[in-house]
Design a protein around this motif. Structure first.
Motif, PDB file in Angstrom:
ATOM      1  N   ILE A   1       0.836  -1.204   0.000  1.00 18.94           N
ATOM      2  CA  ILE A   1       0.000   0.000   0.000  1.00 18.94           C
ATOM      3  C   ILE A   1       0.868   1.251   0.000  1.00 18.94           C
ATOM      4  O   ILE A   1       0.610   2.210  -0.739  1.00 18.94           O
ATOM      5  CB  ILE A   1      -0.969  -0.025   1.194  1.00 18.94           C
ATOM      6  CG1 ILE A   1      -2.000  -1.139   1.003  1.00 18.94           C
ATOM      7  CG2 ILE A   1      -1.652   1.322   1.380  1.00 18.94           C
ATOM      8  CD1 ILE A   1      -2.847  -1.437   2.228  1.00 18.94           C
ATOM      9  N   LEU A   2       1.921   1.245   0.813  1.00 18.93           N
ATOM     10  CA  LEU A   2       2.843   2.377   0.858  1.00 18.93           C
ATOM     11  C   LEU A   2       3.509   2.583  -0.503  1.00 18.93           C
ATOM     12  O   LEU A   2       3.555   3.705  -1.026  1.00 18.93           O
ATOM     13  CB  LEU A   2       3.898   2.143   1.941  1.00 18.93           C
ATOM     14  CG  LEU A   2       4.924   3.244   2.139  1.00 18.93           C
ATOM     15  CD1 LEU A   2       4.253   4.490   2.708  1.00 18.93           C
ATOM     16  CD2 LEU A   2       6.030   2.767   3.053  1.00 18.93           C
ATOM     17  N   TYR A   3       3.999   1.499  -1.100  1.00 11.23           N
ATOM     18  CA  TYR A   3       4.644   1.574  -2.410  1.00 11.23           C
ATOM     19  C   TYR A   3       3.657   2.065  -3.473  1.00 11.23           C
ATOM     20  O   TYR A   3       4.009   2.895  -4.315  1.00 11.23           O
ATOM     21  CB  TYR A   3       5.220   0.212  -2.798  1.00 11.23           C
ATOM     22  CG  TYR A   3       6.705   0.110  -2.575  1.00 11.23           C
ATOM     23  CD1 TYR A   3       7.571   0.010  -3.654  1.00 11.23           C
ATOM     24  CD2 TYR A   3       7.251   0.119  -1.302  1.00 11.23           C
ATOM     25  CE1 TYR A   3       8.938  -0.092  -3.467  1.00 11.23           C
ATOM     26  CE2 TYR A   3       8.608   0.025  -1.104  1.00 11.23           C
ATOM     27  CZ  TYR A   3       9.452  -0.077  -2.186  1.00 11.23           C
ATOM     28  OH  TYR A   3      10.812  -0.152  -1.994  1.00 11.23           O
ATOM     29  N   ALA A   4       2.433   1.555  -3.454  1.00 13.39           N
ATOM     30  CA  ALA A   4       1.433   1.974  -4.444  1.00 13.39           C
ATOM     31  C   ALA A   4       1.114   3.461  -4.302  1.00 13.39           C
ATOM     32  O   ALA A   4       0.925   4.160  -5.303  1.00 13.39           O
ATOM     33  CB  ALA A   4       0.173   1.127  -4.306  1.00 13.39           C
ATOM     34  N   SER A   5       1.075   3.937  -3.072  1.00 12.56           N
ATOM     35  CA  SER A   5       0.797   5.363  -2.848  1.00 12.56           C
ATOM     36  C   SER A   5       1.916   6.226  -3.429  1.00 12.56           C
ATOM     37  O   SER A   5       1.651   7.205  -4.136  1.00 12.56           O
ATOM     38  CB  SER A   5       0.659   5.642  -1.348  1.00 12.56           C
ATOM     39  OG  SER A   5      -0.383   4.895  -0.804  1.00 12.56           O
ATOM     40  N   PHE A   6       3.153   5.858  -3.127  1.00 10.25           N
ATOM     41  CA  PHE A   6       4.271   6.623  -3.687  1.00 10.25           C
ATOM     42  C   PHE A   6       4.317   6.503  -5.206  1.00 10.25           C
ATOM     43  O   PHE A   6       4.613   7.467  -5.906  1.00 10.25           O
ATOM     44  CB  PHE A   6       5.605   6.180  -3.072  1.00 10.25           C
ATOM     45  CG  PHE A   6       5.900   6.823  -1.748  1.00 10.25           C
ATOM     46  CD1 PHE A   6       6.018   8.194  -1.623  1.00 10.25           C
ATOM     47  CD2 PHE A   6       6.081   6.046  -0.614  1.00 10.25           C
ATOM     48  CE1 PHE A   6       6.295   8.797  -0.406  1.00 10.25           C
ATOM     49  CE2 PHE A   6       6.361   6.627   0.612  1.00 10.25           C
ATOM     50  CZ  PHE A   6       6.471   8.006   0.714  1.00 10.25           C
ATOM     51  N   ALA A   7       4.020   5.317  -5.740  1.00 10.04           N
ATOM     52  CA  ALA A   7       4.018   5.133  -7.199  1.00 10.04           C
ATOM     53  C   ALA A   7       2.981   6.050  -7.846  1.00 10.04           C
ATOM     54  O   ALA A   7       3.260   6.667  -8.883  1.00 10.04           O
ATOM     55  CB  ALA A   7       3.739   3.680  -7.554  1.00 10.04           C
ATOM     56  N   ALA A   8       1.805   6.154  -7.250  1.00  7.40           N
ATOM     57  CA  ALA A   8       0.745   6.998  -7.810  1.00  7.40           C
ATOM     58  C   ALA A   8       1.143   8.474  -7.803  1.00  7.40           C
ATOM     59  O   ALA A   8       0.942   9.181  -8.796  1.00  7.40           O
ATOM     60  CB  ALA A   8      -0.552   6.795  -7.025  1.00  7.40           C
ATOM     61  N   VAL A   9       1.738   8.928  -6.710  1.00 13.15           N
ATOM     62  CA  VAL A   9       2.124  10.343  -6.630  1.00 13.15           C
ATOM     63  C   VAL A   9       3.281  10.648  -7.581  1.00 13.15           C
ATOM     64  O   VAL A   9       3.274  11.672  -8.271  1.00 13.15           O
ATOM     65  CB  VAL A   9       2.480  10.727  -5.180  1.00 13.15           C
ATOM     66  CG1 VAL A   9       2.995  12.144  -5.105  1.00 13.15           C
ATOM     67  CG2 VAL A   9       1.260  10.565  -4.275  1.00 13.15           C
ATOM     68  N   PHE A  10       4.257   9.753  -7.652  1.00 13.60           N
ATOM     69  CA  PHE A  10       5.362   9.996  -8.588  1.00 13.60           C
ATOM     70  C   PHE A  10       4.897   9.862 -10.037  1.00 13.60           C
ATOM     71  O   PHE A  10       5.418  10.554 -10.915  1.00 13.60           O
ATOM     72  CB  PHE A  10       6.557   9.090  -8.283  1.00 13.60           C
ATOM     73  CG  PHE A  10       7.402   9.605  -7.148  1.00 13.60           C
ATOM     74  CD1 PHE A  10       8.165  10.750  -7.300  1.00 13.60           C
ATOM     75  CD2 PHE A  10       7.425   8.953  -5.934  1.00 13.60           C
ATOM     76  CE1 PHE A  10       8.937  11.242  -6.260  1.00 13.60           C
ATOM     77  CE2 PHE A  10       8.194   9.433  -4.882  1.00 13.60           C
ATOM     78  CZ  PHE A  10       8.954  10.581  -5.043  1.00 13.60           C
ATOM     79  N   TYR A  11       3.900   9.006 -10.310  1.00 18.62           N
ATOM     80  CA  TYR A  11       3.317   8.954 -11.655  1.00 18.62           C
ATOM     81  C   TYR A  11       2.745  10.328 -12.003  1.00 18.62           C
ATOM     82  O   TYR A  11       2.966  10.855 -13.092  1.00 18.62           O
ATOM     83  CB  TYR A  11       2.211   7.897 -11.733  1.00 18.62           C
ATOM     84  CG  TYR A  11       1.375   8.022 -12.986  1.00 18.62           C
ATOM     85  CD1 TYR A  11       1.818   7.485 -14.189  1.00 18.62           C
ATOM     86  CD2 TYR A  11       0.171   8.717 -12.975  1.00 18.62           C
ATOM     87  CE1 TYR A  11       1.082   7.631 -15.349  1.00 18.62           C
ATOM     88  CE2 TYR A  11      -0.569   8.872 -14.123  1.00 18.62           C
ATOM     89  CZ  TYR A  11      -0.119   8.322 -15.304  1.00 18.62           C
ATOM     90  OH  TYR A  11      -0.851   8.484 -16.453  1.00 18.62           O
ATOM     91  N   TRP A  12       2.004  10.883 -11.078  1.00 15.11           N
ATOM     92  CA  TRP A  12       1.406  12.197 -11.303  1.00 15.11           C
ATOM     93  C   TRP A  12       2.492  13.248 -11.555  1.00 15.11           C
ATOM     94  O   TRP A  12       2.358  14.079 -12.454  1.00 15.11           O
ATOM     95  CB  TRP A  12       0.531  12.590 -10.110  1.00 15.11           C
ATOM     96  CG  TRP A  12      -0.133  13.901 -10.304  1.00 15.11           C
ATOM     97  CD1 TRP A  12      -1.247  14.168 -11.040  1.00 15.11           C
ATOM     98  CD2 TRP A  12       0.293  15.149  -9.771  1.00 15.11           C
ATOM     99  NE1 TRP A  12      -1.539  15.515 -10.992  1.00 15.11           N
ATOM    100  CE2 TRP A  12      -0.596  16.133 -10.217  1.00 15.11           C
ATOM    101  CE3 TRP A  12       1.346  15.532  -8.950  1.00 15.11           C
ATOM    102  CZ2 TRP A  12      -0.469  17.463  -9.868  1.00 15.11           C
ATOM    103  CZ3 TRP A  12       1.471  16.868  -8.607  1.00 15.11           C
ATOM    104  CH2 TRP A  12       0.564  17.813  -9.070  1.00 15.11           C
ATOM    105  N   LEU A  13       3.571  13.197 -10.766  1.00 15.87           N
ATOM    106  CA  LEU A  13       4.655  14.166 -10.955  1.00 15.87           C
ATOM    107  C   LEU A  13       5.342  14.010 -12.317  1.00 15.87           C
ATOM    108  O   LEU A  13       5.673  14.996 -12.964  1.00 15.87           O
ATOM    109  CB  LEU A  13       5.712  14.008  -9.857  1.00 15.87           C
ATOM    110  CG  LEU A  13       5.471  14.750  -8.568  1.00 15.87           C
ATOM    111  CD1 LEU A  13       6.583  14.458  -7.575  1.00 15.87           C
ATOM    112  CD2 LEU A  13       5.344  16.236  -8.792  1.00 15.87           C
TER     113      LEU A  13
END
Length: 129
Positions: free
Chosen positions: A107-119
């Motif tokens: 869940i932590l990794y998916a959250s960071f992946a989603a935010v960095f995808y957006w960036l």
């Protein structure tokens, strides 16, 4: 978006993981139920060096403009790391019996992946004034 909070939080999480795997690989392997060997311990320490290096990169980039074309290598490297890590962790969850710590890390990794995808792919890196 305040990228300073994102870069600081990812840096701290990766630094803790890096320091733990660098200095206590045997404890980590034992907690995972893996037979500890010298070769595997060295590989875990190498992983710790990678985590710690990412933490340093994120820490030094925290005050930079990030998003779109700004600091693209930093945001793209983070996206790649967190996205591929999410895929590997989810694959493990589907292939093995339920494991709460792995689920939480996923869940932590998916959250960071989603935010960095957006960036990387959606943000411009500039704030409207």
């Amino acid at each position: 978006m305040n990228t300073k909070i994102l870069m600081t939080s990812s840096s701290l999480i990766l630094a803790v993981a890096g320091i733990f795997t660098l200095f206590a690989p045997d404890v980590l392997l034992s907690a995972l139920g893996v037979v500890v060997t010298a070769e595997l311990s060295v590989l875990v320490q190498l992983l710790g060096a990678l985590y710690f290096s990412f933490a340093l990169m994120n820490w030094t980039a925290k005050d930079s403009a990030i998003g779109g074309i700004y600091a693209r290598p930093v945001s793209l490297a983070n996206f790649s790391h967190f996205f591929s890590g999410t895929l590997l962790l989810v694959k493990y969850l589907f292939s093995n019996e339920f494991n709460l710590p792995i689920l939480l890390v996923s869940i932590l990794y998916a959250s960071f992946a989603a935010v960095f995808y957006w960036l990387v792919f959606r943000a411009t890196g500039l704030k409207a004034q």
